[in-house]
Scaffold this motif. Structure first.
Motif, PDB file in Angstrom:
ATOM      1  N   GLY A   1       0.790  -1.217   0.000  1.00 11.33           N
ATOM      2  CA  GLY A   1       0.000   0.000   0.000  1.00 11.33           C
ATOM      3  C   GLY A   1       0.826   1.272   0.000  1.00 11.33           C
ATOM      4  O   GLY A   1       0.266   2.373  -0.034  1.00 11.33           O
TER       5      GLY A   1
ATOM      6  N   HIS B   1      -3.580  -6.982  -6.862  1.00 10.63           N
ATOM      7  CA  HIS B   1      -2.881  -5.915  -6.149  1.00 10.63           C
ATOM      8  C   HIS B   1      -1.919  -5.219  -7.098  1.00 10.63           C
ATOM      9  O   HIS B   1      -1.154  -5.882  -7.806  1.00 10.63           O
ATOM     10  CB  HIS B   1      -2.118  -6.501  -4.956  1.00 10.63           C
TER      11      HIS B   1
ATOM     12  N   GLN C   1      -2.831   3.978  -5.661  1.00  8.73           N
ATOM     13  CA  GLN C   1      -4.191   3.629  -5.284  1.00  8.73           C
ATOM     14  C   GLN C   1      -5.084   3.851  -6.506  1.00  8.73           C
ATOM     15  O   GLN C   1      -4.785   4.691  -7.354  1.00  8.73           O
ATOM     16  CB  GLN C   1      -4.689   4.499  -4.135  1.00  8.73           C
TER      17      GLN C   1
ATOM     18  N   ASP D   1      -5.915  -0.549  -3.247  1.00  7.67           N
ATOM     19  CA  ASP D   1      -4.725  -1.047  -3.943  1.00  7.67           C
ATOM     20  C   ASP D   1      -4.859  -2.531  -4.252  1.00  7.67           C
ATOM     21  O   ASP D   1      -4.018  -3.113  -4.927  1.00  7.67           O
ATOM     22  CB  ASP D   1      -3.445  -0.783  -3.144  1.00  7.67           C
TER      23      ASP D   1
END
Length: 591
Positions: free
Chosen positions: A161, A482, A487, A535
Motif C-alpha cells: 500500500g 494488487h 491507489q 490497492d
C-alpha cells in the motif's frame, strides 16, 4: 483452482480426497517409490487434504497486541527476520516461525507495528538472521523461485500500500539471504518510506519470488500505520480503544508445527505446489481464536486479511451491532458506511468502529466468518465449522474510577473521489486472468495476460497519466489483484457468458445488449466493500472488472521520488499460492 479428485504420483491413481484409507496406502506407496519427502511430523500432507488440526478450546487465550515502533523520528530502525518459536494456543506446544523483530528475543507474529507520520520519511533497515539452509516449509523447486546458490532462506520485505521508490518497494527479485547472497534485482537493505500519502492502514510482509506463500505463512508480516493528526477526523477511538487485528488461517500438527502440503495437486509437474492453502484454525495477531475484553465504549479496529488464500466475510453475532466502516486500503472513506458484514480478500485492509456502549456487562460478541473457500464457489471441506469463528469480544466493567472516553463517529471524512477521464483518448488496457491445467484437469498455475513473471514487461504506464484497466477473469475463482505504488478506484464490473465466449459464439468487443456481445448485463457499480481508494480489488469469475488508475500519488501531486528509477514495480494476484506460480507481472513507470 480446486479439484474433488486428484492424480497422485506416477502410478496415475485417481483417489477421492475424502478416502483416508486410500491416502494412507498411497503414502506408503510413495515412500517405497522414493517420491516421499522427509517431514518433521512423519506424515505426508496432501494438497487440500491436510490432516485436521488437533481440537482446541476457542476463546480461552487473550488477544495479543504487537509492540509499536515510532518510525517518524528520522532515526533508522533496524528490523530483522529471525527463526523463533511462539505459542499460538495455550493447549499446543510452541510453533516454529519466521518473524520480524528488533532482535530474536523480541521477534513475533505479527511483527512490531511501525507507526509513521505523514510527511516524515521513515528509514528502515531489513536484516536476515534466519540460519536455516532452506525454509522449514517445503519449497517446490519446479516453479520459478529465488533459488540461492549457497542455500539459506531468502527474504525481501514489501510495504503493501506504500507510495515508495521501487528500491524500497520490496521487489520479488530483490531478495537476500543471511549468507550474503542476493537476487538480481537487489539494490539495498536500507529502505526509505516517504510517508507523503494520506493516513492509512498498511502492512508489511515478505515478497520473495516463488516462496512468498512459505514466508508469510511462516510468520513474516506486520502492521504499518500512517497517521496525519492535523487531517484526521477528531475524537476517533484511540489508545487502548484502537486495536489492530491481523487475521490468518493455519493448519497445525499436534506438536504445534505448521501443516504444509508436501504432495501437490499435479505432482508429476509440481511435486509440492498447491493452488490454495487453507487452514482450519483462525488466528488473530498470532493467537488461535482469541478473546478481547472490551468496555462499554466505541472501539476502532484496523483489520488486515493476511491469509494465503482465504477470503473473509466477517459479521458480528450480536444483532444490534454493525461495522461502521471509516476506511479502506487507501485511507478514510468520504463518509462512514454502516454494514452488517465485511468481505475481505487476502491483502485487504478495513478500518471500522464497533460500538459496544449499549451492551450489558457480561455480553459475549463473536466475530464470525462465512466466506466460502475457494471464493466464491466454495467447498465445504475448506470451510469447516472451526473457520466460522474468528474471535470473541467480552464486555467487562471498567475499573473503578476509570472514565470511558466519549468517542465519536465522524459524519464526513473527506471529499468524494470522482474518476475523471476522456473516454475517447484515455489509455485502456485489456488484461486477462487464465488458469492452466494438466491433462487430468489439475491446476498447474495461472497467468496474467498470458505472460509469466519472467516475460518482458508489458505494462509501462506514463507518470501522471490516467488509464482504465479492464481485467477479464476467465478462471473459476475470484482473484484479489494488487497493484504496487498507486491507489485506484473501482469503476464497474460486468458479467459475461464465458461458455459462449469460449465456444466463439460471441465477443467482448461489442457492448451489451448487442446481439453478438458476450455481456449479459450492463456495467454494475461496485458493492460497498469495493468503494473508496484501493490497492487490491476482487476480480470475480466470468466478469470484466474496470479500474480507474491515475499514475500519481493518491493526492494527485507529483511523486516525491523518481518512480522510473530502480528495479521497478509489480502487479499480481494476492492469493500467495497463485502469485508464487507465475500470477505476477513486472510493471515499469515511464516519463
Amino acid at each position: 483452482m480446486t479439484k474433488n479428485f486428484r492424480q497422485i504420483a506416477s502410478g496415475k491413481v485417481i483417489v477421492s480426497r475424502y478416502d483416508g484409507v486410500v491416502l494412507r496406502m498411497l503414502s506408503f506407496l510413495l515412500l517405497l517409490s522414493g517420491f516421499a519427502f522427509s517431514t518433521a511430523h512423519g506424515e505426508h500432507s496432501f494438497c487440500q487434504n491436510l490432516t485436521a488440526s488437533p481440537t482446541l478450546t476457542p476463546f480461552v487465550d487473550p488477544l495479543t497486541i504487537p509492540p509499536t515502533i515510532d518510525v517518524s523520528t528520522g532515526v533508522q530502525v533496524t528490523l530483522g527476520a529471525y527463526k523463533i518459536t511462539q505459542k499460538l494456543h495455550s493447549e499446543l506446544p510452541a510453533t516454529t516461525l519466521y518473524a520480524y523483530g528488533t532482535s530474536e528475543k523480541t521477534a513475533s507474529l505479527p511483527g512490531p507495528t511501525l507507526e509513521a507520520t505523514r510527511h516524515k520519511p521513515a528509514h528502515v533497515r531489513f536484516e536476515n538472521h534466519i540460519p536455516d539452509s532452506e525454509t522449514f516449509l517445503i519449497t517446490d523447486t519446479t516453479i520459478h523461485w529465488a533459488n540461492p546458490a549457497r542455500g539459506g532462506v531468502p527474504i525481501v520485505t514489501h510495504l503493501h500500500g506504500a507510495e515508495a521508490p521501487s528500491d524500497s518497494d520490496g521487489h520479488p527479485d530483490g531478495w537476500f539471504t543471511a549468507r550474503g547472497e542476493t537476487g538480481h534485482k537487489f539494490v539495498t537493505q536500507n529502505y526509505t518510506y516517504p510517508n507523503s500519502q494520506v493516513a492509512a492502514t498498511l502492512w508489511y510482509h515478505d515478497h520473495t519470488v516463488g516462496i512468498t506463500r512459505n514466508n508469510v505463512l511462516a510468520g513474516l508480516a506486520g502492521f504499518y500505520i500512517i497517521r496525519s493528526p492535523s487531517e484526521e477526523p477528531r475524537n476517533l477511538p484511540s489508545g487502548r480503544f484502537e486495536v489492530p487485528l491481523m487475521i490468518q488461517d493455519k493448519q497445525l500438527w499436534t506438536n504445534g508445527s505448521i501443516n504444509f502440503p508436501d504432495v501437490g495437486d499435479s505432482p508429476d509437474n509440481h511435486p509440492n505446489w498447491c493452488p490454495e492453502y487453507f487452514g482450519d484454525i483462525m488466528l488473530v495477531n498470532g493467537v488461535a481464536w482469541p478473546h478481547l475484553d472490551v468496555y462499554r465504549a466505541k472501539y476502532r479496529f484496523r483489520i488486515v486479511n493476511a491469509a494465503n488464500a482465504r477470503f473473509l466475510t466477517l459479521s458480528l453475532s450480536e444483532p444490534s451491532l454493525q461495522f461502521i466502516q471509516i476506511g479502506t486500503d487507501g485511507g478514510f472513506l468520504p463518509f462512514p458506511m454502516y454494514l452488517d458484514n465485511l468481505t475481505m480478500a487476502p491483502g485487504y485492509r478495513t478500518d471500522v468502529i464497533v460500538d459496544f456502549s449499549r451492551l450489558p456487562v457480561g455480553t459475549a460478541v463473536y466475530l464470525n466468518n462465512s466466506a466460502p473457500a475457494p471464493f466464491p464457489s466454495g467447498d465445504p471441506d475448506f470451510s469447516p465449522p472451526s473457520t466460522n469463528s474468528v474471535m470473541a469480544f467480552r464486555v467487562v466493567r471498567e475499573p473503578a474510577g476509570f472514565r470511558i472516553p466519549q468517542f465519536a463517529v465522524p459524519r464526513t471524512m473527506g471529499p468524494m473521489p470522482v474518476p475523471s477521464y476522456d473516454s475517447k483518448s484515455v489509455m485502456r488496457r485489456s488484461l486477462t486472468l487464465v488458469e492452466n491445467d494438466d491433462a487430468d484437469g489439475n491446476p498447474l498455475g495461472a497467468v496474467l495476460n498470458n505472460h509469466t513473471w519472467m516475460d518482458p514487461v508489458t505494462e509501462t504506464p506514463k507518470v501522471g497519466s490516467v488509464e482504465i484497466w479492464e481485467i477479464i477473469n476467465f478462471t473459476p475463482d475470484a482473484h484479489p489483484i494488487h497493484i504496487h505504488l498507486i491507489q485506484f478506484l473501482f469503476l464497474n464490473q460486468q458479467a459475461f457468458n464465458q461458455t459462449a465466449h469460449d465456444a466463439g459464439d460471441c465477443t467482448l468487443d461489442e457492448d451489451f445488449p448487442h446481439p453478438e456481445s458476450c455481456f449479459v448485463e450492463s456495467p454494475q457499480r461496485p458493492d460497498l466493500t469495493q468503494v473508496g481508494w484501493k490497492d487490491t480489488v476482487i476480480v470475480w469469475p466470468s466478469k470484466v472488472t474496470r479500474l480507474w488508475i491515475k499514475w500519481t500519488p493518491r493526492d494527485g501531486l507529483p511523486f516525491p521520488f523518481n518512480p522510473v528509477s530502480g528495479p521497478g514495480y509489480v502487479w499480481h494476484c494476492h492469493i500467495l499460492d497463485h502469485e508464487d506460480n507465475d500470477m505476477m507481472r513486472p510493471l515499469a513507470m515511464l516519463y
